[in-house]
Design a protein around this motif. Structure first.
Motif, PDB file in Angstrom:
ATOM      1  N   VAL A   1      -1.225  35.934  70.930  1.00 40.63           N
ATOM      2  CA  VAL A   1      -0.309  35.153  71.756  1.00 40.63           C
ATOM      3  C   VAL A   1      -0.871  34.913  73.159  1.00 40.63           C
ATOM      4  CG1 VAL A   1       2.015  35.031  72.746  1.00 40.63           C
ATOM      5  CG2 VAL A   1       1.663  36.050  70.477  1.00 40.63           C
ATOM      6  N   MET A   2      -1.264  35.989  73.825  1.00 40.85           N
ATOM      7  CA  MET A   2      -1.652  35.863  75.229  1.00 40.85           C
ATOM      8  C   MET A   2      -2.971  35.118  75.418  1.00 40.85           C
ATOM      9  SD  MET A   2      -0.189  36.502  78.013  1.00 40.85           S
ATOM     10  CE  MET A   2      -0.296  36.984  79.735  1.00 40.85           C
ATOM     11  N   ILE A   3      -3.958  35.404  74.583  1.00 41.19           N
ATOM     12  CA  ILE A   3      -5.255  34.742  74.754  1.00 41.19           C
ATOM     13  C   ILE A   3      -5.131  33.223  74.669  1.00 41.19           C
ATOM     14  CG2 ILE A   3      -7.484  34.331  73.631  1.00 41.19           C
ATOM     15  CD1 ILE A   3      -7.805  37.300  73.305  1.00 41.19           C
ATOM     16  N   PRO A   4      -4.542  32.665  73.599  1.00 42.29           N
ATOM     17  CA  PRO A   4      -4.425  31.201  73.554  1.00 42.29           C
ATOM     18  C   PRO A   4      -3.542  30.638  74.666  1.00 42.29           C
ATOM     19  CG  PRO A   4      -3.264  32.221  71.706  1.00 42.29           C
ATOM     20  CD  PRO A   4      -4.087  33.283  72.334  1.00 42.29           C
ATOM     21  N   ALA A   5      -2.498  31.388  75.059  1.00 39.42           N
ATOM     22  CA  ALA A   5      -1.616  30.901  76.122  1.00 39.42           C
ATOM     23  C   ALA A   5      -2.368  30.806  77.447  1.00 39.42           C
ATOM     24  CB  ALA A   5      -0.408  31.826  76.268  1.00 39.42           C
ATOM     25  N   LEU A   6      -3.163  31.824  77.759  1.00 35.32           N
ATOM     26  CA  LEU A   6      -3.922  31.822  79.009  1.00 35.32           C
ATOM     27  C   LEU A   6      -5.014  30.758  78.988  1.00 35.32           C
ATOM     28  CD1 LEU A   6      -4.283  35.627  79.850  1.00 35.32           C
ATOM     29  CD2 LEU A   6      -2.677  33.955  80.800  1.00 35.32           C
ATOM     30  N   GLN A   7      -5.651  30.571  77.848  1.00 33.27           N
ATOM     31  CA  GLN A   7      -6.700  29.563  77.783  1.00 33.27           C
ATOM     32  C   GLN A   7      -6.128  28.155  77.927  1.00 33.27           C
ATOM     33  OE1 GLN A   7      -8.786  30.751  74.141  1.00 33.27           O
ATOM     34  NE2 GLN A   7     -10.379  31.713  75.372  1.00 33.27           N
ATOM     35  N   THR A   8      -4.939  27.924  77.396  1.00 31.91           N
ATOM     36  CA  THR A   8      -4.275  26.637  77.587  1.00 31.91           C
ATOM     37  C   THR A   8      -3.917  26.442  79.057  1.00 31.91           C
ATOM     38  OG1 THR A   8      -3.345  26.602  75.348  1.00 31.91           O
ATOM     39  CG2 THR A   8      -2.244  25.246  77.008  1.00 31.91           C
TER      40      THR A   8
ATOM     41  N   PRO B   1     -10.913  38.122  79.663  1.00 35.74           N
ATOM     42  CA  PRO B   1     -11.063  38.254  81.119  1.00 35.74           C
ATOM     43  C   PRO B   1      -9.897  37.720  81.936  1.00 35.74           C
ATOM     44  CG  PRO B   1     -13.152  37.605  80.148  1.00 35.74           C
ATOM     45  CD  PRO B   1     -12.115  37.488  79.058  1.00 35.74           C
ATOM     46  N   ALA B   2      -9.271  36.623  81.492  1.00 37.55           N
ATOM     47  CA  ALA B   2      -8.175  36.031  82.262  1.00 37.55           C
ATOM     48  C   ALA B   2      -6.976  36.961  82.379  1.00 37.55           C
ATOM     49  CB  ALA B   2      -7.748  34.709  81.625  1.00 37.55           C
ATOM     50  N   MET B   3      -6.874  37.923  81.461  1.00 34.11           N
ATOM     51  CA  MET B   3      -5.752  38.854  81.511  1.00 34.11           C
ATOM     52  C   MET B   3      -5.760  39.650  82.818  1.00 34.11           C
ATOM     53  SD  MET B   3      -5.745  40.378  77.640  1.00 34.11           S
ATOM     54  CE  MET B   3      -5.591  39.311  76.202  1.00 34.11           C
ATOM     55  N   GLY B   4      -6.954  39.899  83.365  1.00 32.82           N
ATOM     56  CA  GLY B   4      -7.044  40.653  84.610  1.00 32.82           C
ATOM     57  C   GLY B   4      -6.392  39.910  85.762  1.00 32.82           C
ATOM     58  N   THR B   5      -6.582  38.591  85.813  1.00 36.85           N
ATOM     59  CA  THR B   5      -5.953  37.791  86.865  1.00 36.85           C
ATOM     60  C   THR B   5      -4.442  37.784  86.686  1.00 36.85           C
ATOM     61  OG1 THR B   5      -7.917  36.371  87.021  1.00 36.85           O
ATOM     62  CG2 THR B   5      -5.869  35.512  87.942  1.00 36.85           C
ATOM     63  N   PHE B   6      -3.990  37.615  85.438  1.00 36.69           N
ATOM     64  CA  PHE B   6      -2.549  37.640  85.181  1.00 36.69           C
ATOM     65  C   PHE B   6      -1.947  38.975  85.607  1.00 36.69           C
ATOM     66  CE2 PHE B   6       1.087  38.816  82.601  1.00 36.69           C
ATOM     67  CZ  PHE B   6       1.926  37.728  82.762  1.00 36.69           C
ATOM     68  N   ASP B   7      -2.587  40.070  85.215  1.00 36.30           N
ATOM     69  CA  ASP B   7      -2.059  41.398  85.536  1.00 36.30           C
ATOM     70  C   ASP B   7      -1.924  41.600  87.039  1.00 36.30           C
ATOM     71  OD1 ASP B   7      -1.851  42.104  82.900  1.00 36.30           O
ATOM     72  OD2 ASP B   7      -3.634  43.386  82.873  1.00 36.30           O
ATOM     73  N   TYR B   8      -2.962  41.225  87.787  1.00 32.92           N
ATOM     74  CA  TYR B   8      -2.918  41.465  89.229  1.00 32.92           C
ATOM     75  C   TYR B   8      -1.856  40.613  89.919  1.00 32.92           C
ATOM     76  CZ  TYR B   8      -6.547  44.871  90.317  1.00 32.92           C
ATOM     77  OH  TYR B   8      -7.261  46.040  90.453  1.00 32.92           O
ATOM     78  N   ILE B   9      -1.778  39.345  89.579  1.00 33.47           N
ATOM     79  CA  ILE B   9      -0.757  38.506  90.211  1.00 33.47           C
ATOM     80  C   ILE B   9       0.633  39.017  89.839  1.00 33.47           C
ATOM     81  CG2 ILE B   9       0.224  36.192  90.355  1.00 33.47           C
ATOM     82  CD1 ILE B   9      -2.548  35.067  89.899  1.00 33.47           C
ATOM     83  N   ASN B  10       0.804  39.431  88.583  1.00 36.38           N
ATOM     84  CA  ASN B  10       2.092  39.963  88.143  1.00 36.38           C
ATOM     85  C   ASN B  10       2.459  41.226  88.922  1.00 36.38           C
ATOM     86  OD1 ASN B  10       4.438  40.294  86.594  1.00 36.38           O
ATOM     87  ND2 ASN B  10       3.355  41.437  85.006  1.00 36.38           N
ATOM     88  N   MET B  11       1.509  42.154  89.039  1.00 40.53           N
ATOM     89  CA  MET B  11       1.804  43.398  89.767  1.00 40.53           C
ATOM     90  C   MET B  11       2.031  43.133  91.257  1.00 40.53           C
ATOM     91  SD  MET B  11      -0.418  46.454  87.994  1.00 40.53           S
ATOM     92  CE  MET B  11      -2.054  45.736  88.215  1.00 40.53           C
ATOM     93  N   ARG B  12       1.276  42.202  91.831  1.00 39.13           N
ATOM     94  CA  ARG B  12       1.433  41.914  93.256  1.00 39.13           C
ATOM     95  C   ARG B  12       2.745  41.186  93.545  1.00 39.13           C
ATOM     96  NH1 ARG B  12      -2.034  45.244  93.215  1.00 39.13           N
ATOM     97  NH2 ARG B  12      -4.093  45.108  94.202  1.00 39.13           N
ATOM     98  N   LEU B  13       3.228  40.409  92.579  1.00 38.51           N
ATOM     99  CA  LEU B  13       4.499  39.709  92.758  1.00 38.51           C
ATOM    100  C   LEU B  13       5.697  40.557  92.365  1.00 38.51           C
ATOM    101  CD1 LEU B  13       3.968  36.049  91.434  1.00 38.51           C
ATOM    102  CD2 LEU B  13       4.547  36.719  93.771  1.00 38.51           C
ATOM    103  N   ASN B  14       5.586  41.219  91.214  1.00 41.62           N
ATOM    104  CA  ASN B  14       6.750  41.875  90.610  1.00 41.62           C
ATOM    105  C   ASN B  14       6.667  43.395  90.535  1.00 41.62           C
ATOM    106  OD1 ASN B  14       7.881  39.261  89.969  1.00 41.62           O
ATOM    107  ND2 ASN B  14       6.385  39.125  88.303  1.00 41.62           N
ATOM    108  N   GLY B  15       5.524  43.965  90.839  1.00 39.48           N
ATOM    109  CA  GLY B  15       5.384  45.411  90.841  1.00 39.48           C
ATOM    110  C   GLY B  15       4.808  45.985  89.556  1.00 39.48           C
ATOM    111  N   TYR B  16       4.252  47.173  89.678  1.00 46.90           N
ATOM    112  CA  TYR B  16       3.609  47.842  88.539  1.00 46.90           C
ATOM    113  C   TYR B  16       4.585  48.090  87.392  1.00 46.90           C
ATOM    114  CZ  TYR B  16       1.898  51.834  85.831  1.00 46.90           C
ATOM    115  OH  TYR B  16       1.547  52.679  84.801  1.00 46.90           O
TER     116      TYR B  16
END
Length: 438
Positions: free
Chosen positions: A408-415, A215-230
């Motif tokens: 990689v991403m799951i443990p990184a986001l959970q940390t 689930p946390a990937m959704g937050t990462f994706d949106y902030i990334n797209m809103r900051l840096n673009g699709y």
């Protein structure tokens, strides 16, 4: 996913979303041996059926009550129409998603639920899927160019039949917001201001759950797209951009401003747990996919749910939308069964998708011509957001290499959620190794 990668939810949601828990043992080429029995195909595959046609075996990760019932309605309708028996093998969503590699290399069903984009292309490129260009010749006119692109393999052949997609956004209860006088934020600063107000009102401002990892990937994706673009999102997930750069660090730095307002118990909660908090008015809003609404079997609560897109930050306003596409794939073995191709073609028609939608109303039918007259005001709003989007992402674990997303991403986001720290140099080192091995 829904859903294959999402192990549909419970009495109301679609696996779609749990689907994302990628298997931690899968690696890039590793075969996870655990749980092979659970993913074994239905008995046989070539048994006779009504009219003498070969029966179809159908593997489904849509194990929650609503999506499971919806797919049963579809298989029943196809059997009635074509006189072909469909034997469904339902597997808990997360199990289905996590052991898909073993499943496809063992004795898989003819066709199965899965996702579009890279998560489809990856297995097609490994020779584990059968192309369905002939099916697309029959139903291709029912799909937009965007849907066709998402269904195409790296070799240019067609592999995927889209059934539905669903947007990610902030969901909330209208009556609670009316009572408190909250207004929909359109900018990130407004989101933080609203969150502070909600916290003062004794609510969990931003409901959040990440026990399952994805689930946390959704937050990462949106902030990334809103900051840096699709396009940066697409290039980063393809490792055409480095993780060890300021643009990526900025995503996490921006996210840190949200952490004080997110549920502090997130790492011990499933998304279903968080959905209940929204239903019980303990939380103000929740960033998730629309499958969330399948959890609300009380019609009064279901009718009280609304949503808004992730607010703008720096680039592209709110034009980029996370709206994963779920549907069906044909296994290499299933490619020899014409009835399986016929079943996929049926799912690719407005008729087939109307049958699915009649049971699972939380998603948006992918086929042109599908009946939208029964869409609720919320579903119509979500459909409009998708239709008006300039860019549609497929979610990190679908756009990226499977091992990168899971290992990689799951443990990184959970940390990061736990203590607010992230090592982008380590992310880049692992990404470089994994993508180079492809």
């Amino acid at each position: 996913m829904t859903v294959p990668e999402d192990a549909l939810r419970t009495a109301s949601t679609r696996s779609g979303l749990n689907r994302r828990t990628l298997l931690k043992t899968i690696g890039v080429g590793a075969v996870a041996m655990a749980g092979i029995p659970a993913l074994a195909a239905c008995t046989g595959g070539g048994g006779g059926a009504a009219g003498g046609s070969q029966a179809v075996t159908f593997g489904s990760g849509s194990s929650d009550a609503v999506p499971q019932a919806a797919y049963k309605a579809v298989t029943d309708a196809f059997t009635k129409k074509a006189g072909v028996e469909v034997r469904t093998n339902v597997v808990p969503h997360n199990d289905f998603q996590n052991k898909i590699n073993t499943y496809l290399q063992g004795s898989p069903d003819d066709t199965f639920t899965w996702f579009s984009g890279y998560r489809m292309q990856y297995y097609a490129d490994k020779g584990l899927l059968a192309p369905i260009d002939d099916v697309w010749e029959k139903v291709g006119g029912n799909y937009s160019e965007a849907m066709k692109k998402a269904s195409t393999g790296l070799d240019g052949k067609m592999y995927f039949i889209p059934n539905y997609n669903y947007p990610w956004g902030f969901f909330y209860r209208k009556s609670l917001w009316a009572e408190k006088g909250y207004e929909v934020p359109t900018t990130f600063d407004e989101l933080l201001t609203l969150s502070k107000k909600m916290q003062g009102d004794g609510l969990i401002p931003i409901e959040f759950a990440d026990k399952d990892g994805w689930p946390a990937m959704g937050t990462f994706d949106y902030i990334n797209m809103r900051l840096n673009g699709y396009q940066f999102h697409m290039d980063l997930t393809a490792h055409k951009e480095s993780w060890d750069q300021k643009k990526v660090s900025d995503v996490f730095d921006t996210w840190k401003a949200m952490l004080p307002y997110q549920n502090p118990n997130a790492l011990g909660m499933t998304w279903q747990d968080s959905a209940k908090n929204i239903g019980d008015k303990k939380s103000g809003m929740y960033l998730l996919g629309s499958f969330l609404t399948q959890q609300y079997t009380d019609q009064a609560i279901a009718d009280d749910i609304d949503f808004f897109p992730f607010p703008e930050i720096a680039m592209e306003g709110r034009d980029a939308v996370e709206a994963p596409i779920d549907g069906l794939l044909l296994t290499k073995k299933g490619g020899e069964n014409q009835s399986a191709r016929d079943f996929m073609a049926y799912v690719g028609t407005p008729e087939g998708q109307d049958v699915y939608q009649s049971v699972d109303t939380a998603n948006i039918a992918a086929a042109k011509g599908a009946d939208t007259s029964s869409y609720s005001p919320l579903t119509k709003k979500m459909a409009d957001v998708i239709a008006n989007a300039k860019s549609i992402s497929q979610f990190f674990d679908r756009d990226a290499l499977p091992a990168m997303a899971n290992n990689v991403m799951i443990p990184a986001l959970q940390t990061f959620i736990k203590d607010g720290t992230v090592d982008v140099k380590n992310l880049e080192a692992q990404a470089a190794s994994l993508y180079a091995a492809q």
